[in-house]
Design an enzyme around this catalytic site. Structure first.
Site, mmCIF file in Angstrom:
data_model
loop_
_atom_site.group_PDB
_atom_site.id
_atom_site.type_symbol
_atom_site.label_atom_id
_atom_site.label_comp_id
_atom_site.label_asym_id
_atom_site.label_seq_id
_atom_site.Cartn_x
_atom_site.Cartn_y
_atom_site.Cartn_z
ATOM 1 N N THR A 12 30.470 42.042 49.412
ATOM 2 C CA THR A 12 30.478 42.103 47.744
ATOM 3 C C THR A 12 31.130 43.557 47.387
ATOM 4 O O THR A 12 31.902 43.570 46.547
ATOM 5 C CB THR A 12 29.360 41.725 47.158
ATOM 6 N N SER A 53 30.027 38.770 54.575
ATOM 7 C CA SER A 53 29.220 38.951 55.769
ATOM 8 C C SER A 53 29.156 37.444 56.494
ATOM 9 O O SER A 53 28.303 37.616 57.593
ATOM 10 C CB SER A 53 28.170 39.751 55.485
HETATM 11 N N1 ASP Z 1 28.068 37.087 50.170
HETATM 12 C C1 ASP Z 1 28.306 38.503 50.261
HETATM 13 C C2 ASP Z 1 28.365 38.958 51.577
HETATM 14 O O1 ASP Z 1 27.406 39.097 52.375
HETATM 15 C C3 ASP Z 1 27.042 39.074 49.563
HETATM 16 C C4 ASP Z 1 27.071 40.337 49.393
HETATM 17 O O2 ASP Z 1 27.732 41.264 50.121
HETATM 18 O O3 ASP Z 1 26.041 40.900 48.685
HETATM 19 O O4 ASP Z 1 29.456 38.941 52.173
#
Ligand code: ASP
Length: 320
Positions: A12, A53
């Site tokens: 994110t 991630s």
């Molecule tokens: N879905 C995102 C990730 O882990 C969540 C984040 O980065 O806060 O890539």
């Protein structure tokens, strides 16, 4: 002047909201042209991946390890940006495999780059401040978000969306980022690290529940897995049927690692009846201390890839 290696991996912190309010990746990391108020730092930036991630696997963790293993010669610290969903796992993997004096600091964001209250740039700057602080040496891999410093060993993501998501339920935060000062509250106990060359072992994690089906566990005995982690009940106990399934796995020579499904506290053998921790341990199950299921899985992976014998594997998983 401190030389800091920055590795961006996506998440994110590297994303933005589109016109519908959905969060998506872009080709460019918005942090690449971020203006930071840190004159005494020389950054070397590499966009090593651009992945959410959830797409990060141990193979990516190994690639980060390989990039970093000689970094101590050229840099005074490392900052890695990463999606928060699996950040605790990548930080734990690097913490268990790299034995560095220089700080490695991981950070991410809960709100993407153009959202109101975006926390990415702030967390990035905080991570850099921790990486250049002279108190940050010999602390293993740290996770810095929302003004808190956590040890990779103890940190976990506790909230799906809140910016105050990272916490260390067993130990509490290791430190705090203030406007002018970085404060550390405690030093970490010694831990063993092991180098790593491959991440091929198949190790599922299963969560115990009231009435857990032992048949499903016994089916895994013939499935070609290299080990299994069970998030057991309370201090590390299972129902009778699940315990019989565990015995089948142990009979097949598959390492069974027990952690607690409870959010706080550690798994340790206490109860002496079928499924109780004492009997599970006597049968050969390994109790892992102070780690959740996803971290125990990585610890078992590192131990098995280093071909630790049963005794060493036991000791390694037992230690904090
Ligand atoms: N879905 C995102 C990730 O882990 C969540 C984040 O980065 O806060 O890539």
């Amino acid at each position: 002047m401190k030389r800091i290696l920055v590795l961006h991996t996506g998440g994110t912190i590297a994303m933005h909201e589109d016109v519908d309010g959905d969060v998506e990746q872009g080709a460019q990391n918005p942090l690449n042209d971020a203006h930071l108020d840190l004159p005494e730092v020389e950054l070397t930036t590499e966009n090593i991946f651009n992945l959410p991630s959830e797409h990060i696997t141990p193979t990516h963790m190994l690639a980060l390890y390989n990039r970093l293993k000689d970094a101590e010669q050229d840099f005074d610290g490392v900052v890695i940006t990463h999606g928060t969903d699996t950040l605790e796992e990548t930080s734990f993997f690097l913490d268990g495999t790299l034995s560095f004096e220089i700080p490695i600091v991981m950070t991410g964001a809960m709100r993407s780059s153009n959202e109101l209250g975006s926390d990415g740039l702030y967390n990035f700057q905080s991570a850099l401040r921790v990486a250049i602080d002279k108190q940050s040496k010999n602390r293993g891999v740290m996770v810095v978000l929302n003004d808190e410093i956590h040890a990779a060993r103890f940190v976990t993501k506790t909230h799906a969306t809140n910016v105050a998501t990272f916490a260390s339920p067993i130990s509490g935060a290791m430190g705090m980022v203030n406007k002018r000062k970085i404060l550390f509250f405690y030093d970490l106990p010694y831990k063993q690290t092991y180098p790593i060359k491959a991440v091929d072992k198949r190790i599922p994690v299963m969560k115990a529940y009231a009435g857990m089906d032992g048949h499903i566990l016994s089916l895994l005995a013939d499935s070609g897995i290299d080990g299994i982690v069970i998030e057991a009940l309370g201090a590390g106990n299972l129902g009778e049927d699940a315990a019989l399934g565990v015995l089948k796995l142990l009979d097949a020579g598959i390492p069974v690692v027990i952690v607690s499904r409870s959010f706080k506290g550690i798994a340790e053998p206490v109860y002496d009846y079928l499924g109780g921790g004492v009997q599970l341990e006597k049968a050969g199950a390994i109790f892992a201390s102070a780690v959740n299921g996803q971290k125990a899985r990585l610890k078992l992976l590192i131990g098995l890839e280093n071909q630790l014998n049963t005794n060493d594997l036991n000791n390694y998983l037992h230690e904090f």
